[in-house]
Design an enzyme around this catalytic site. Structure first.
Site, PDB file in Angstrom:
ATOM      1  N   PRO A   1       0.790  -1.232   0.000  1.00  0.00           N
ATOM      2  CA  PRO A   1       0.000   0.000   0.000  1.00  0.00           C
ATOM      3  C   PRO A   1       0.825   1.286   0.000  1.00  0.00           C
ATOM      4  CG  PRO A   1      -0.870  -1.543   1.607  1.00  0.00           C
ATOM      5  CD  PRO A   1       0.377  -2.167   1.045  1.00  0.00           C
ATOM      6  N   ASN A   2       0.357   2.213  -0.811  1.00  0.00           N
ATOM      7  CA  ASN A   2       0.882   3.586  -0.900  1.00  0.00           C
ATOM      8  C   ASN A   2       2.235   3.700  -1.598  1.00  0.00           C
ATOM      9  OD1 ASN A   2      -1.343   4.805   0.498  1.00  0.00           O
ATOM     10  ND2 ASN A   2      -0.528   3.928   2.384  1.00  0.00           N
TER      11      ASN A   2
ATOM     12  N   ARG B   1       4.959  11.053  -2.161  1.00  0.00           N
ATOM     13  CA  ARG B   1       4.609  10.774  -0.779  1.00  0.00           C
ATOM     14  C   ARG B   1       5.801  11.032   0.147  1.00  0.00           C
ATOM     15  NH1 ARG B   1       4.426   4.672   1.477  1.00  0.00           N
ATOM     16  NH2 ARG B   1       3.667   5.256   3.522  1.00  0.00           N
TER      17      ARG B   1
ATOM     18  N   TYR C   1      10.973   9.100   1.884  1.00  0.00           N
ATOM     19  CA  TYR C   1      11.004   8.022   0.889  1.00  0.00           C
ATOM     20  C   TYR C   1      11.714   8.414  -0.413  1.00  0.00           C
ATOM     21  CZ  TYR C   1       7.487   6.134   4.081  1.00  0.00           C
ATOM     22  OH  TYR C   1       6.833   5.668   5.194  1.00  0.00           O
TER      23      TYR C   1
ATOM     24  N   ASN D   1       8.464  -5.000  -0.357  1.00  0.00           N
ATOM     25  CA  ASN D   1       8.254  -3.902   0.584  1.00  0.00           C
ATOM     26  C   ASN D   1       6.757  -3.879   0.856  1.00  0.00           C
ATOM     27  OD1 ASN D   1       7.875  -1.600   2.015  1.00  0.00           O
ATOM     28  ND2 ASN D   1       9.115  -0.284   0.690  1.00  0.00           N
TER      29      ASN D   1
ATOM     30  N   ALA E   1       2.819  -0.459   4.998  1.00  0.00           N
ATOM     31  CA  ALA E   1       2.260  -0.545   6.347  1.00  0.00           C
ATOM     32  C   ALA E   1       1.817  -1.961   6.723  1.00  0.00           C
ATOM     33  CB  ALA E   1       1.085   0.428   6.473  1.00  0.00           C
TER      34      ALA E   1
ATOM     35  N   HIS F   1       3.603  -4.046   9.457  1.00  0.00           N
ATOM     36  CA  HIS F   1       3.404  -3.913  10.900  1.00  0.00           C
ATOM     37  C   HIS F   1       2.046  -4.447  11.360  1.00  0.00           C
ATOM     38  CE1 HIS F   1       6.656  -1.238   9.909  1.00  0.00           C
ATOM     39  NE2 HIS F   1       5.839  -0.420   9.252  1.00  0.00           N
TER      40      HIS F   1
ATOM     41  N   ASP G   1       1.543 -15.286   6.720  1.00  0.00           N
ATOM     42  CA  ASP G   1       1.119 -16.668   6.447  1.00  0.00           C
ATOM     43  C   ASP G   1       1.243 -17.001   4.963  1.00  0.00           C
ATOM     44  OD1 ASP G   1       0.605 -17.065   9.111  1.00  0.00           O
ATOM     45  OD2 ASP G   1      -1.570 -16.857   8.954  1.00  0.00           O
TER      46      ASP G   1
ATOM     47  N   GLU H   1      13.096  -8.546   2.552  1.00  0.00           N
ATOM     48  CA  GLU H   1      12.190  -7.467   2.964  1.00  0.00           C
ATOM     49  C   GLU H   1      12.933  -6.137   2.807  1.00  0.00           C
ATOM     50  OE1 GLU H   1      10.812  -8.015   6.995  1.00  0.00           O
ATOM     51  OE2 GLU H   1      10.071  -5.958   7.136  1.00  0.00           O
TER      52      GLU H   1
ATOM     53  N   HIS I   1      12.738  -1.848   3.130  1.00  0.00           N
ATOM     54  CA  HIS I   1      12.090  -0.597   3.548  1.00  0.00           C
ATOM     55  C   HIS I   1      12.983   0.559   3.152  1.00  0.00           C
ATOM     56  CE1 HIS I   1       8.977  -2.700   5.641  1.00  0.00           C
ATOM     57  NE2 HIS I   1       9.905  -3.485   6.161  1.00  0.00           N
ATOM     58  N   LEU I   2      12.390   1.533   2.494  1.00  0.00           N
ATOM     59  CA  LEU I   2      13.173   2.703   2.088  1.00  0.00           C
ATOM     60  C   LEU I   2      13.678   3.465   3.311  1.00  0.00           C
ATOM     61  CD1 LEU I   2      10.378   3.060  -0.249  1.00  0.00           C
ATOM     62  CD2 LEU I   2      12.512   3.781  -1.264  1.00  0.00           C
ATOM     63  N   SER I   3      12.780   3.640   4.283  1.00  0.00           N
ATOM     64  CA  SER I   3      13.151   4.388   5.484  1.00  0.00           C
ATOM     65  C   SER I   3      13.668   3.413   6.544  1.00  0.00           C
ATOM     66  CB  SER I   3      11.933   5.144   6.023  1.00  0.00           C
ATOM     67  OG  SER I   3      10.925   4.219   6.429  1.00  0.00           O
TER      68      SER I   3
ATOM     69  N   ARG J   1      11.915   5.301  13.556  1.00  0.00           N
ATOM     70  CA  ARG J   1      10.640   6.001  13.423  1.00  0.00           C
ATOM     71  C   ARG J   1       9.705   5.650  14.584  1.00  0.00           C
ATOM     72  NH1 ARG J   1       8.560   5.422   7.481  1.00  0.00           N
ATOM     73  NH2 ARG J   1       7.151   7.023   8.299  1.00  0.00           N
TER      74      ARG J   1
ATOM     75  N   ARG K   1       6.233   1.164  14.106  1.00  0.00           N
ATOM     76  CA  ARG K   1       6.931   0.693  12.897  1.00  0.00           C
ATOM     77  C   ARG K   1       8.121  -0.197  13.221  1.00  0.00           C
ATOM     78  NH1 ARG K   1       4.666   3.939   8.686  1.00  0.00           N
ATOM     79  NH2 ARG K   1       4.061   5.950   9.541  1.00  0.00           N
TER      80      ARG K   1
HETATM   81  C1  DQA Z   1       7.929   1.595   4.451  1.00  0.00           C
HETATM   82  C2  DQA Z   1       7.839   1.803   5.951  1.00  0.00           C
HETATM   83  C3  DQA Z   1       6.440   1.548   6.467  1.00  0.00           C
HETATM   84  O1  DQA Z   1       6.372   1.771   7.850  1.00  0.00           O
HETATM   85  C4  DQA Z   1       5.446   2.479   5.781  1.00  0.00           C
HETATM   86  O2  DQA Z   1       4.131   2.202   6.209  1.00  0.00           O
HETATM   87  C5  DQA Z   1       5.558   2.434   4.311  1.00  0.00           C
HETATM   88  C6  DQA Z   1       6.891   2.429   3.706  1.00  0.00           C
HETATM   89  C7  DQA Z   1       9.318   1.967   3.886  1.00  0.00           C
HETATM   90  O3  DQA Z   1       9.600   1.585   2.760  1.00  0.00           O
HETATM   91  O4  DQA Z   1      10.095   2.645   4.569  1.00  0.00           O
HETATM   92  O5  DQA Z   1       4.575   2.479   3.594  1.00  0.00           O
HETATM   93  O6  DQA Z   1       7.707   0.218   4.166  1.00  0.00           O
END
Ligand code: DQA
Length: 152
Positions: free
Chosen positions: A16-17, A24, A29, A81, A84, A87, A94, A105, A107-109, A114, A118
């Site tokens: 998502p997102n 964003r 990011y 990635n 959200a 978390h 599963d 896995e 994560h950009l951040s 944070r 998270r």
């Molecule tokens: C994220 C970190 C997540 O906490 C956040 O909800 C994202 C992006 C990252 O790439 O840093 O959507 O996965």
């Protein structure tokens, strides 16, 4: 005519997102959009002899359905990635447990720098490894890691 055999297929899944990357929270990011990130990955994958399959959805169930489909296709690796869903989603955990290939896995951040919510990843103990906090370059690092794991 000689047909070129397809290389091992690695799936790049974004949750998502992440379709909104570039727009964003760029301070967190970065300014690259997902298409640009994927283009860079495609170029790197070609040089490594890997096939990439890109998928992004804002819907948990759609991502689960995709993982079920991937399970049937004997994947070589997964770069994910989950946004959200990292978390929150036992269901995503599963679904990924179906797979026996390497899972990286991304994560950009740096999620550990944070908000406390998270700091927990439902994938933390089932992923082969994590790349966290290196911005879009993290996807390239994940690809290099999958490549090494497949060579080993
Ligand atoms: C994220 C970190 C997540 O906490 C956040 O909800 C994202 C992006 C990252 O790439 O840093 O959507 O996965």
């Amino acid at each position: 005519m000689q047909t070129k055999e397809a290389g091992p297929r690695v799936h790049v899944i974004n949750g998502p997102n992440l379709n909104m990357l570039g727009k964003r929270e760029p301070h967190l990011y970065g300014s690259l959009g997902l298409d640009e990130i994927n283009r860079g990955l495609g170029t790197a994958a070609k040089a490594l002899g890997l096939e990439l399959d890109f998928f992004q959805s804002n819907h948990e169930g759609v991502i689960l359905d995709r993982i079920h489909k991937i399970f049937e296709e004997n994947p070589a690796g997964i770069i994910i990635n989950p946004g959200a869903l990292t978390h929150t989603s036992v269901a995503l955990r599963d679904a990924l447990l179906l797979l026996s290939c390497p899972i990286v896995e991304v994560h950009l951040s740096n999620i550990h720098k944070r908000e406390p919510f998270r700091h927990t990843s439902f994938l933390a103990d089932i992923a082969t490894g994590h790349v966290i906090g290196f911005g879009h370059y993290g996807y390239q690092m994940a690809l290099a890691a999958v490549h090494q794991l497949l060579k080993a």
